[in-house]
Motif scaffolding. Structure first.
Motif, PDB file in Angstrom:
ATOM      1  N   LEU A 208       0.840  -1.194   0.000  1.00 20.56           N
ATOM      2  CA  LEU A 208       0.000   0.000   0.000  1.00 20.56           C
ATOM      3  C   LEU A 208       0.880   1.250   0.000  1.00 20.56           C
TER       4      LEU A 208
ATOM      5  N   TYR B  71       2.226   1.626  -3.457  1.00 20.38           N
ATOM      6  CA  TYR B  71       1.179   2.156  -4.336  1.00 20.38           C
ATOM      7  C   TYR B  71       1.038   3.667  -4.142  1.00 20.38           C
TER       8      TYR B  71
ATOM      9  N   ARG C 243      -6.773   3.074  -1.737  1.00 13.28           N
ATOM     10  CA  ARG C 243      -6.531   2.239  -2.915  1.00 13.28           C
ATOM     11  C   ARG C 243      -7.433   2.598  -4.091  1.00 13.28           C
TER      12      ARG C 243
END
Length: 365
Positions: free
Chosen positions: A173, A176, A323
């Protein structure tokens, strides 16, 4: 890959049929479309045939590779390539088999008959070709999926500070956030030209851009708050398309395309369960509130030994925001002809973005 598909499959066919004397009479390989978004998937094939006794057999063959081999690699900014190569979890779907962790009753993997290592970070998985039952994704099916994802989380907790050292949390995460989010999605959102495009201007509400960018100011506090929650191993891409309903009744769901090999906050898997059919346009924005409530409640009841309902809710929504909020509008499609069908998809995806933003604004950090 061609050599792998044309190799002698007699032993695999015998194993899959449970017939030690089976002989192959005919063999065919069918290339399947796997879409542009599967960065680690080189190809998908269905290899099938018959035996001399008339029995039919079939394998689902998935070829995966490092991001170094992805045809779209040129789209990654040069300064991010090293991190992308090091952090992209290209082999997660194979590693879930090698880890051999127990799954809750009602959830299983496709059987893997063979794993071929082609070298140079390339693998070929020979999998069961799961026959899927026609199944409507109504609220009850969403609840069943969320319940099993909650069972999965409760069965695979990761040690926290109170119980000893633990693995680095949410590493993918964080990758990302520092990679695609900071370098692709947020710049697109900040570009006024994006919001003047007919596909966006007509379908997004006037305040959506401001609300998305305001929510971006909360990224660091959200990441820090997630780190304090109970953590667990997760599927990582538990959307409805990756939760197959087997026709043989051998499980409630067969889980495919595992993609997140590191710990994540409790509730993480609910995000993809919510957005999966919304991304494809199958789920209308007006149905999102009912699905959201159903899956959160079912998951929290299953994961109650791991986390409180409030912790589940925060982990779910904060992970969903980080996300999916800034990629909800499909900016990658802006170069296509604005057909009525594409306008309808943008309407639904803008509605998804609004729903996620409103959930994110309600989070108390």
């Amino acid at each position: 890959m061609t050599m792998a598909l044309t190799a002698d499959l007699t032993d695999l066919v015998r194993e899959s049929l449970g017939d030690p004397l089976a002989e192959i009479a005919g063999q065919h390989a069918e290339l399947l479309d796997h879409g542009p978004g599967m960065l680690s998937t080189a190809s998908l094939h269905r290899v099938h045939g018959t035996t001399t006794s008339g029995a039919t057999w079939s394998f689902f063959v998935k070829s995966i590779h490092s991001l170094r081999h992805w045809p779209g690699r040129a789209m990654i900014p040069e300064h991010l390539l090293a991190d992308a190569d090091a952090n992209f979890p290209w082999r997660a779907d194979a590693d879930v088999y090698l880890a051999d962790r127990p799954l809750p009753d009602g959830l299983r993997l496709p059987r893997m008959y063979r794993l071929d290592d082609l070298g140079d970070d390339r693998l070929v998985m020979w999998l069961e070709d799961v026959q899927v039952a026609p199944a409507e994704w109504d609220l009850n099916r969403y609840r069943c999926a969320a319940r099993l994802l909650g069972d999965l989380a409760a069965a695979q907790p990761v040690a926290g500070a109170a119980t000893g050292p633990r693995e680095p949390l949410d590493s993918h995460l964080r990758y990302y956030r520092e990679g695609p989010l900071d370098n692709v999605f947020l710049p697109a959102l900040r570009d006024p030209a994006t919001w003047r495009h007919p596909l966006v201007a007509v379908n997004a509400d006037p305040l959506l851009r401001a609300d998305l960018l305001a929510l971006a100011d909360r990224i660091d506090p959200l990441m820090e708050a997630l780190d304090r929650l109970p953590h667990t191993l997760v599927h990582g891409d538990a959307g409805p398309n990756n939760l197959l309903v087997p026709a043989d009744g051998s499980a409630e769901f067969v889980a495919i395309d595992w993609s997140w090999p590191c710990p994540a906050a409790v509730g993480f898997d609910l995000g993809q369960l919510l957005v999966g059919r919304a991304h494809t346009g199958e789920l209308d924005p007006e149905d999102l509130p009912a699905v959201h409530e159903a899956i959160e409640t079912a998951y929290a009841a299953s994961a109650d030994a791991l986390a409180s309902p409030d912790e589940v809710s925060f982990g779910y929504v904060a992970s969903l925001v980080l996300r999916s909020a800034w990629s909800a509008i499909p900016f990658e499609l802006l170069g296509q002809e604005p057909t009525p069908e594409l306008h309808e998809l943008f309407r639904k995806r803008a509605g998804l973005a609004r729903f996620i933003v409103d959930l994110g604004r309600s989070l108390d950090i």
